[in-house]
Design a protein around this motif. Sequence first.
Motif, PDB file in Angstrom:
ATOM      1  N   SER A  61       0.845  -1.198   0.000  1.00 16.44           N
ATOM      2  CA  SER A  61       0.000   0.000   0.000  1.00 16.44           C
ATOM      3  C   SER A  61       0.879   1.247   0.000  1.00 16.44           C
ATOM      4  O   SER A  61       2.033   1.189   0.394  1.00 16.44           O
ATOM      5  CB  SER A  61      -0.891   0.025   1.234  1.00 16.44           C
ATOM      6  N   GLN A  82     -17.062   2.121   1.200  1.00 14.75           N
ATOM      7  CA  GLN A  82     -15.758   2.050   0.556  1.00 14.75           C
ATOM      8  C   GLN A  82     -15.923   1.844  -0.946  1.00 14.75           C
ATOM      9  O   GLN A  82     -16.939   1.341  -1.404  1.00 14.75           O
ATOM     10  CB  GLN A  82     -14.947   0.898   1.145  1.00 14.75           C
ATOM     11  N   GLN A 116      -3.705  -9.533   2.824  1.00 13.47           N
ATOM     12  CA  GLN A 116      -3.139  -8.193   2.987  1.00 13.47           C
ATOM     13  C   GLN A 116      -2.882  -7.863   4.450  1.00 13.47           C
ATOM     14  O   GLN A 116      -2.216  -6.902   4.761  1.00 13.47           O
ATOM     15  CB  GLN A 116      -4.122  -7.155   2.427  1.00 13.47           C
ATOM     16  N   GLN A 118       6.967  -4.815   3.372  1.00 11.45           N
ATOM     17  CA  GLN A 118       5.713  -5.230   3.969  1.00 11.45           C
ATOM     18  C   GLN A 118       5.901  -6.400   4.932  1.00 11.45           C
ATOM     19  O   GLN A 118       5.267  -6.468   5.965  1.00 11.45           O
ATOM     20  CB  GLN A 118       4.766  -5.653   2.845  1.00 11.45           C
ATOM     21  N   LEU A 162      -1.940  -1.864  10.485  1.00  8.09           N
ATOM     22  CA  LEU A 162      -3.323  -1.415  10.656  1.00  8.09           C
ATOM     23  C   LEU A 162      -3.595  -0.196   9.779  1.00  8.09           C
ATOM     24  O   LEU A 162      -4.627  -0.096   9.117  1.00  8.09           O
ATOM     25  CB  LEU A 162      -3.590  -1.083  12.130  1.00  8.09           C
ATOM     26  N   GLN A 163      -2.641   0.732   9.772  1.00 11.37           N
ATOM     27  CA  GLN A 163      -2.810   1.928   8.942  1.00 11.37           C
ATOM     28  C   GLN A 163      -2.837   1.537   7.455  1.00 11.37           C
ATOM     29  O   GLN A 163      -3.635   2.070   6.687  1.00 11.37           O
ATOM     30  CB  GLN A 163      -1.668   2.915   9.219  1.00 11.37           C
ATOM     31  N   VAL A 164      -1.989   0.596   7.098  1.00 13.53           N
ATOM     32  CA  VAL A 164      -1.955   0.144   5.714  1.00 13.53           C
ATOM     33  C   VAL A 164      -3.269  -0.539   5.345  1.00 13.53           C
ATOM     34  O   VAL A 164      -3.817  -0.342   4.260  1.00 13.53           O
ATOM     35  CB  VAL A 164      -0.771  -0.830   5.510  1.00 13.53           C
ATOM     36  N   GLN A 199      -6.100   0.120   6.517  1.00 12.45           N
ATOM     37  CA  GLN A 199      -7.109   1.158   6.347  1.00 12.45           C
ATOM     38  C   GLN A 199      -6.976   1.836   4.996  1.00 12.45           C
ATOM     39  O   GLN A 199      -7.961   2.124   4.333  1.00 12.45           O
ATOM     40  CB  GLN A 199      -6.964   2.199   7.467  1.00 12.45           C
ATOM     41  N   SER A 200      -5.738   2.099   4.573  1.00 13.65           N
ATOM     42  CA  SER A 200      -5.537   2.965   3.411  1.00 13.65           C
ATOM     43  C   SER A 200      -5.272   2.193   2.136  1.00 13.65           C
ATOM     44  O   SER A 200      -4.862   2.764   1.142  1.00 13.65           O
ATOM     45  CB  SER A 200      -4.374   3.915   3.685  1.00 13.65           C
ATOM     46  N   ARG A 201      -5.502   0.892   2.116  1.00 12.42           N
ATOM     47  CA  ARG A 201      -5.198   0.140   0.900  1.00 12.42           C
ATOM     48  C   ARG A 201      -6.180   0.510  -0.220  1.00 12.42           C
ATOM     49  O   ARG A 201      -7.259   1.058   0.029  1.00 12.42           O
ATOM     50  CB  ARG A 201      -5.275  -1.347   1.179  1.00 12.42           C
ATOM     51  N   SER A 202      -5.808   0.183  -1.426  1.00  9.43           N
ATOM     52  CA  SER A 202      -6.631   0.555  -2.571  1.00  9.43           C
ATOM     53  C   SER A 202      -7.993  -0.115  -2.450  1.00  9.43           C
ATOM     54  O   SER A 202      -8.090  -1.284  -2.120  1.00  9.43           O
ATOM     55  CB  SER A 202      -5.952   0.132  -3.868  1.00  9.43           C
ATOM     56  N   GLY A 203      -9.045   0.679  -2.700  1.00  4.74           N
ATOM     57  CA  GLY A 203     -10.391   0.137  -2.570  1.00  4.74           C
ATOM     58  C   GLY A 203     -10.956   0.328  -1.185  1.00  4.74           C
ATOM     59  O   GLY A 203     -12.151   0.279  -0.988  1.00  4.74           O
ATOM     60  N   GLY A 204     -10.081   0.576  -0.192  1.00  5.38           N
ATOM     61  CA  GLY A 204     -10.547   0.861   1.160  1.00  5.38           C
ATOM     62  C   GLY A 204     -10.962  -0.388   1.914  1.00  5.38           C
ATOM     63  O   GLY A 204     -11.027  -1.482   1.373  1.00  5.38           O
ATOM     64  N   THR A 205     -11.189  -0.215   3.223  1.00  5.54           N
ATOM     65  CA  THR A 205     -11.620  -1.309   4.078  1.00  5.54           C
ATOM     66  C   THR A 205     -12.811  -0.814   4.874  1.00  5.54           C
ATOM     67  O   THR A 205     -12.794   0.295   5.385  1.00  5.54           O
ATOM     68  CB  THR A 205     -10.493  -1.710   5.038  1.00  5.54           C
ATOM     69  N   SER A 206     -13.842  -1.639   4.970  1.00  9.31           N
ATOM     70  CA  SER A 206     -15.046  -1.169   5.659  1.00  9.31           C
ATOM     71  C   SER A 206     -14.817  -1.165   7.171  1.00  9.31           C
ATOM     72  O   SER A 206     -13.952  -1.856   7.692  1.00  9.31           O
ATOM     73  CB  SER A 206     -16.231  -2.043   5.293  1.00  9.31           C
ATOM     74  N   TYR A 207     -15.644  -0.351   7.854  1.00  6.99           N
ATOM     75  CA  TYR A 207     -15.386  -0.105   9.269  1.00  6.99           C
ATOM     76  C   TYR A 207     -15.537  -1.337  10.144  1.00  6.99           C
ATOM     77  O   TYR A 207     -14.818  -1.488  11.131  1.00  6.99           O
ATOM     78  CB  TYR A 207     -16.282   1.022   9.777  1.00  6.99           C
ATOM     79  N   LEU A 226     -12.273  -2.978   9.930  1.00  2.00           N
ATOM     80  CA  LEU A 226     -11.227  -2.161  10.566  1.00  2.00           C
ATOM     81  C   LEU A 226     -11.324  -2.272  12.084  1.00  2.00           C
ATOM     82  O   LEU A 226     -10.305  -2.358  12.779  1.00  2.00           O
ATOM     83  CB  LEU A 226     -11.394  -0.699  10.176  1.00  2.00           C
TER      84      LEU A 226
END
Lengths: 319, 461, 275
Positions: free
Chosen positions: B88, B274, C63, C219, C228-230, C232-240, C243
């Motif tokens: 990422s 998302q 991931q 990685q 954890l931050q990664v 959250q910010s990965r492509s496509g996002g992660t739902s809450y 998370l």
Amino acid sequence: MRERITRREQLAGMAFAAPYLIGVAAFLVYPLAMSLYYSFCNYSMLQPAIWIGWTNYRHLLTDHAFHTALWNTIIYAAISVPFTLALSLLLALLLNQPVRSAGIYRTIVFMPSLVPLVASALIWQWLFNADKGLINAALRPMLHTLGRRILAPLAGALGAGQATVESLRHITAPVWLGDPHWAMAAIIFISFWGVGQTVVIFLAGLQDVPRELHEAAEMDGAGAIHRFFHITLPMLSPVIFFNLIMGIIGSWQIFDVPYVMTGGGPGRSTLFYSMYIFEAAFNQLRMGPACAMAWIQLLIILFLTALAFASARKWVYYA
Amino acid sequence: MEAQESSRFARAAHRVAIAMVAIGAAAMFVFGDRPSTHILPDGAPIHHRVVVSYWEEWTGFEGRAMEHIVNEFNTSQHHIFINMVEVSNVNIKTLISTAGGDPPDLVTIWSGIMGQFISYHALTSLDTLVRHHVVTDHTFVPFAWKLCAPYGRLYGLPATTDPNALYWNKLLFAKAGLNPNKPPTTLKQLADMAARLTVIKPDGTIQRAGFLPMEPNWYASDWGIYFGNHIYNFKTGYFRIDTPQELAAYRWLQSFSKRLGYQEVDSFQSGFGQFNSPLNPFIDGQVAMELQGPFLANFINRNNPELVGHYGVAPFPTSFGPPGAATFGDCDIWVIPWGAKHVKAALQVLKFFIQQKNLEYLNDKQAKPSPLMKTSAQYIRRNPNPYIRVFDRISRNPNVQSLPPSPIWPRVNLQMTVMANRIWMGASVIDQLRHAQFLADQWVQRENHLAKLRIKQELRR
Amino acid sequence: MNRKQRLLTHLLLLLAAAAYAAPLLWMIDTSLKREVQAVQIPPVIIPHPLRWQNYRHVLGDPQFDFSLFARNTLIIASLSALGAMLSSSLVAYSLAKIRWRGRGLVFGIVLASMMIPFPVFMVPLYRIFRELGWIGTNLPLWVPAFFGIPFFIFLLRQFYLTIPRELSEAALMDGCSHFGIWWRIMLPLTRPALLVVGLFSFMGAWNNFLGPLVYLTHQSSFTLSVALQVYQSRSGGTSYNLLMAASVLIIAPVLVLFFLAQKTFIRGIATTGLK
């Protein structure tokens, strides 16, 4: 009387301190000097550094993002430090009351300070979500009633204009992280959640206040508030001082929460000092300005700490 | 009392020490030794191969597509093994690790960062591929080639192309009484249709938006293109931000927030799911029209198959001509960072990656148009994007603009995003544009000044 | 305290407890919902059905290789704790119990260096670690702990000072070396304090974010915080909901450690503020 220091003692002392002495040289003095040197250089790490004199510092004078970051950090520190101090003192006083299951309460208040900041940031990001977050879900009906039942009629009674009354009727919950001012407020708010350690230090300080002093004052007819200001507070002043210093140092380095939660946005409204240094150094490889900013940060912290120490003579009371 | 207390404390401490050791040991035991990740798809370990470390940004099925090609390569020969890792924030991670002297051998980066990478000497030149006629300036579509070789020297090869287009939801068009087969052809029409498609709830909050220029928010700096602006001056290296075209573009952007109320829109937007989820605002019908890349089609297929066949894609309207008179195209680019340990092997890998079969496979799986000039009929047929022809035409359109190969583009881009946000929230458009122009000029001047100082110093040496 | 006061105190305590516990409870709550339920308005308080699959989903996500990241973090945290305990107690002993010229100066440096913000070191340290070939390894994150951590040196020195001089002097007379005194007398006597140091540095390493963000480039060597931050910010996002499940997984070990060592923790923190 000065004791003679034997050769053996001198060697032993230095040998024991050796890890730190080496550490100081390798991880403190040398990096400090290099950082100062780079702050006068153009340096990307991929090409050799070249000396450019005061250019980096001069450029910072007209760097808008730098000013924003500095200002945001000042605002954050100026609000967060005194309020967290006051809040944790109040919590400590409350938790110091001799009631049943006091230990459980203490544990609950302390726990959030153990949560890794990255996780805190995510939890609060979710709580502060404007549309689906728990905070606004609770606020919305409250504001709805407040606007319709109290504020609007009140404004109407006070003779405010039609537009004002109407806007008060439709008072809405803030969009928090989507709004420049509320985003800053949210980040300050999160600092209140992690006060556990400060509270514990205050609690320990409170327990060191001699009971006899309180009892004597009570006999003299001093009320609780009087006793707080004239006994507890002075006795606690060294602890307050310690927490103040820690607060200053910590608040000037805030990074994790805004980095994860807002990334500095919206706009640049939550861009903080350390974030901008990180951005310059590792997103743009502008090591020179990054080091210049870091040195300015160091000087600011030293200045503020010195200020605190100077003022301490007036208000910190050592038994 | 004190003694008792402290001995209790000592005992507690003892317990903790044992617990810590136990946790540590348990963890080591549970997590155990990890098998080497260097294993061929059939489970065979590798022997005596050069290991090329490869960082890939895309995860999920898009990452799987790349993995397939990597596996093909790994089984096709016996000398090189590609170790692919999904990373990422790959642009920043690559920059940091290159500065740290420990970069991957091969990486896919975003086109917007090419200029910065090149000017910082963070990339290995691929000119040898040109010299050996592996690629020429006619191998790839022009905009992709220009991104990879902005100043004549070749620094990367395009992996996928991402031209943008207008997506519209036909079901919502029909519901709003619009002809579902007629997308807007002018920006004025787009705004009018957006107004008709917008649904406001009785309590004043938004239920559905016709069009939101800030959704998705990753094109915030590109709106000027559709108004005829060319933001970058390739000759001078300066930017054109406070132009009449940009002014028109951001006034247009602001008109949407003025009409709906930015607080309302912001609250509405924060509830979006998302991108990769059934709650994606276009996919679940919260937004009726969007400017998007080809990849969205893939996510529609996956997350709401019922929408397939009920949405359309067309070139985005422009202010000065027919739709498509100006468009925007992005690119994923394979590069070899400077300081990579296995350049020769990485070049071999690149040669394999850009074979027509592989590039078409990758772009098919990611629902994107292939960056190659030559295309096969089956690639169009196989592509899961029902509008692949539209996108393919856009990416071959001579009017397509891409991100400036300027070393300070990431900074200008960030500033323009900040600017777009402020304009969205009601700030004066002209002031914001002038401010951004001022900053961009300042950065270019400073960059030039520093470059001059560097040359002077190097000459003195 | 009369009854009214007691009632008020309890009320306030309950309020405070609710405010401090709510975010954590909501995190757990969300982590057990389906995505659609997590974003429902008005919010669903009790998740139904309890969706334990979220945890399986997070743990099985290629991931977010939890066991790998937990291991990386554990190794760094354990080595940091070990290093901090060993080196800081040695240095603290030298500053508290051995008389030598320059120790005042060294103690001054210890105090002063606590105020230096990390960003000042960030760039040059990166350069140093690069020259050493440490970028991409976990060495930058734990090796410095073996060279003494100022805060812990300070803490342990205060502890050593409370131990009577006569004890070490008598041992010296008996021909015991300083190393012997440190190892056989001081370490056992100050075990609780040492444990505090170990715990704090363990927690510090577990929670550290900026350090791993800068120094860990691969990685496969990430720690939980960065992962954890990664995530959250990965492509496509992660739902809450996912998370929050990941957050629970990262917070849980820390809280377990805390409950096992509650006393040590509180004691340790309490002493940091005194003098």
